[in-house]
Design a protein around this motif. Structure first.
Motif, PDB file in Angstrom:
ATOM      1  N   SER A 179     -71.086  46.357 -18.479  1.00 51.06           N
ATOM      2  CA  SER A 179     -70.028  45.382 -18.791  1.00 51.06           C
ATOM      3  C   SER A 179     -69.264  45.040 -17.628  1.00 51.06           C
ATOM      4  CB  SER A 179     -69.052  45.806 -19.961  1.00 51.06           C
ATOM      5  OG  SER A 179     -68.267  47.258 -19.462  1.00 51.06           O
ATOM      6  N   GLN A 180     -68.157  44.108 -17.649  1.00 48.48           N
ATOM      7  CA  GLN A 180     -67.487  43.768 -16.779  1.00 48.48           C
ATOM      8  C   GLN A 180     -66.670  45.033 -16.672  1.00 48.48           C
ATOM      9  OE1 GLN A 180     -66.054  39.818 -16.205  1.00 48.48           O
ATOM     10  NE2 GLN A 180     -66.976  39.118 -18.104  1.00 48.48           N
ATOM     11  N   ARG A 181     -65.949  45.509 -17.712  1.00 48.04           N
ATOM     12  CA  ARG A 181     -64.957  46.434 -17.662  1.00 48.04           C
ATOM     13  C   ARG A 181     -65.679  47.705 -16.694  1.00 48.04           C
ATOM     14  NH1 ARG A 181     -60.829  47.506 -20.714  1.00 48.04           N
ATOM     15  NH2 ARG A 181     -61.405  46.096 -22.306  1.00 48.04           N
ATOM     16  N   ALA A 182     -66.797  48.078 -16.748  1.00 47.86           N
ATOM     17  CA  ALA A 182     -67.507  49.169 -16.163  1.00 47.86           C
ATOM     18  C   ALA A 182     -67.651  48.766 -14.635  1.00 47.86           C
ATOM     19  CB  ALA A 182     -68.766  49.516 -16.572  1.00 47.86           C
ATOM     20  N   LEU A 183     -67.976  47.618 -14.548  1.00 48.01           N
ATOM     21  CA  LEU A 183     -68.016  46.825 -12.905  1.00 48.01           C
ATOM     22  C   LEU A 183     -66.795  46.873 -12.295  1.00 48.01           C
ATOM     23  CD1 LEU A 183     -70.692  43.910 -13.444  1.00 48.01           C
ATOM     24  CD2 LEU A 183     -71.164  46.420 -12.603  1.00 48.01           C
ATOM     25  N   LEU A 184     -65.801  46.218 -13.194  1.00 48.29           N
ATOM     26  CA  LEU A 184     -64.555  46.491 -12.382  1.00 48.29           C
ATOM     27  C   LEU A 184     -63.918  47.693 -12.205  1.00 48.29           C
ATOM     28  CD1 LEU A 184     -63.148  43.142 -14.044  1.00 48.29           C
ATOM     29  CD2 LEU A 184     -64.137  43.403 -11.636  1.00 48.29           C
ATOM     30  N   ARG A 185     -64.215  48.725 -13.041  1.00 50.97           N
ATOM     31  CA  ARG A 185     -63.720  50.035 -12.795  1.00 50.97           C
ATOM     32  C   ARG A 185     -64.127  50.501 -11.251  1.00 50.97           C
ATOM     33  NH1 ARG A 185     -59.231  53.124 -13.643  1.00 50.97           N
ATOM     34  NH2 ARG A 185     -59.769  55.332 -13.566  1.00 50.97           N
ATOM     35  N   ARG A 186     -65.499  50.526 -11.071  1.00 51.69           N
ATOM     36  CA  ARG A 186     -65.979  50.913  -9.899  1.00 51.69           C
ATOM     37  C   ARG A 186     -65.408  50.186  -8.600  1.00 51.69           C
ATOM     38  NH1 ARG A 186     -71.497  53.025 -10.135  1.00 51.69           N
ATOM     39  NH2 ARG A 186     -72.382  52.755 -12.340  1.00 51.69           N
ATOM     40  N   VAL A 187     -65.292  48.612  -8.817  1.00 44.87           N
ATOM     41  CA  VAL A 187     -64.552  47.933  -7.703  1.00 44.87           C
ATOM     42  C   VAL A 187     -62.956  48.446  -7.599  1.00 44.87           C
ATOM     43  CG1 VAL A 187     -63.595  45.683  -7.344  1.00 44.87           C
ATOM     44  CG2 VAL A 187     -66.081  46.044  -8.144  1.00 44.87           C
ATOM     45  N   GLU A 188     -62.143  48.965  -8.589  1.00 46.18           N
ATOM     46  CA  GLU A 188     -61.032  49.368  -8.719  1.00 46.18           C
ATOM     47  C   GLU A 188     -61.028  50.487  -7.799  1.00 46.18           C
ATOM     48  OE1 GLU A 188     -57.261  49.917 -11.731  1.00 46.18           O
ATOM     49  OE2 GLU A 188     -59.279  50.709 -12.023  1.00 46.18           O
TER      50      GLU A 188
END
Length: 322
Positions: free
Chosen positions: A118-127
């Motif tokens: 999901s976008q949530r999972a991807l953005l957590r990695r990026v964060e």
């Protein structure tokens, strides 16, 4: 145009070189409410054919003039990156917990496995990547991982979401020496690489690119001799970061201190990332005793949504809180 030729929730492949067009396609598909499936032309034709059939694609995005002869399934709609805009079509962008990306594994241990993020999972990695390295708009990124890997996606998103300069390069075509030259010429400040590639780059010159300030290593075991060689090769003050993760979840990372005690030839893989819990469980599902082997289990709201199976996202693989 993506919305014009596909239905909501359709899988849209990006069969593109390392370029700004790849990054645009990566952002455009979920923005249109579709699921992005990154592909790499350097991967074997058999892998591409198997992945495209398994994904059940609604369309594929190609660079202008690319016929993709002998690669694409017959009748699959094609979207040219330089085609004129289509008339307006109503669409709803993917939500934070909707499927946004399907990464297919190499299949080296069997059939390629589709991991739905999901976008949530991807953005957590990026964060986590941005915060750890204090990345900002002054940084320069040259992704050295394929765009069809979770590391390659993370590197590109990290640059785009911090306003850093993204410097795409076709690693397979460029070769190690040209990569080294481009790292120096571009003033690259952040790289992620597997140990084997770093060893090759270090063999080309007694000193590394002068502007590097963070080198992140992952994808394979890292030896203390690798760290020692890197410290001598990198510019003064450059930090060495180790990351351990999978396409399903971010797991551990740390910056290796110069004076960390050594026990054996391998560097420890790091500390658990925030936002999740780790446990090593035995076959009975109970925690193992210290020093015993078991299965590493991750509990987090940021794990993948599931595996792509039978034309859908199988969410039973990862319960909601795991």
């Amino acid at each position: 145009r993506i919305a014009a030729v596909t239905e909501a929730g359709a899988r849209v492949a990006g069969l593109l070189p390392a370029s700004s067009e790849f990054s645009l396609a990566m952002l455009a598909a979920p923005a249109a409410g579709r699921v992005f499936v990154p592909l790499d032309r350097h991967y074997p034709a058999a892998w591409l054919a198997e992945v495209m059939a398994d994904a059940g694609l609604g369309a594929v995005i190609l660079q202008e003039g690319d016929a993709a002869d002998g690669i694409l399934p017959e009748g699959l709609p094609r979207i040219d990156t330089q085609a004129p805009p289509a008339p307006d079509f109503a669409f709803t962008p993917a939500g934070p917990d909707d499927p946004a990306l399907v990464i297919f594994t190499s299949g080296s241990t069997g059939k390629p496995k589709g991991i739905v993020n999901s976008q949530r999972a991807l953005l957590r990695r990026v964060e986590q990547h941005i915060n750890a390295g204090h990345l900002d708009g002054d940084d320069r990124f040259m992704p050295l991982s394929s765009g069809c890997t979770i590391a390659g996606i993370r590197e590109r998103l990290s640059a785009l979401l911090t306003g850093a300069l993204l410097l795409p390069v076709d690693v397979q075509r460029a070769g190690a020496r040209r990569i080294f030259e481009r790292l120096e010429e571009s003033g690259d400040t952040i790289i992620y690489a597997v140990p084997a590639l770093l060893r090759t780059l270090m063999a080309l010159s007694p000193k590394g690119p002068s502007k590097l300030r963070v080198v992140r290593i992952g994808g394979d075991a890292v030896l203390w001799q690798d760290v020692d060689a890197l410290r001598a090769w990198l510019p003064e003050g450059c930090r060495i970061q180790l990351g351990y993760s999978s396409s399903e979840a971010p797991i551990l990372q740390w910056f290796v201190p110069p004076d960390f005690p050594r026990d054996g030839s391998r560097v420890p893989i790091g500390y658990p990332l925030s936002g999740g819990e780790l446990a090593i469980l035995g076959a009975d599902g109970e925690p193992v005793a210290p020093g015993e082997e078991g299965e590493l289990v991750v509990r987090s709201p940021y794990v993948a949504l599931g595996h792509w199976r039978g034309g859908r996202c199988d969410r039973s693989v990862f319960p909601q809180d795991e």
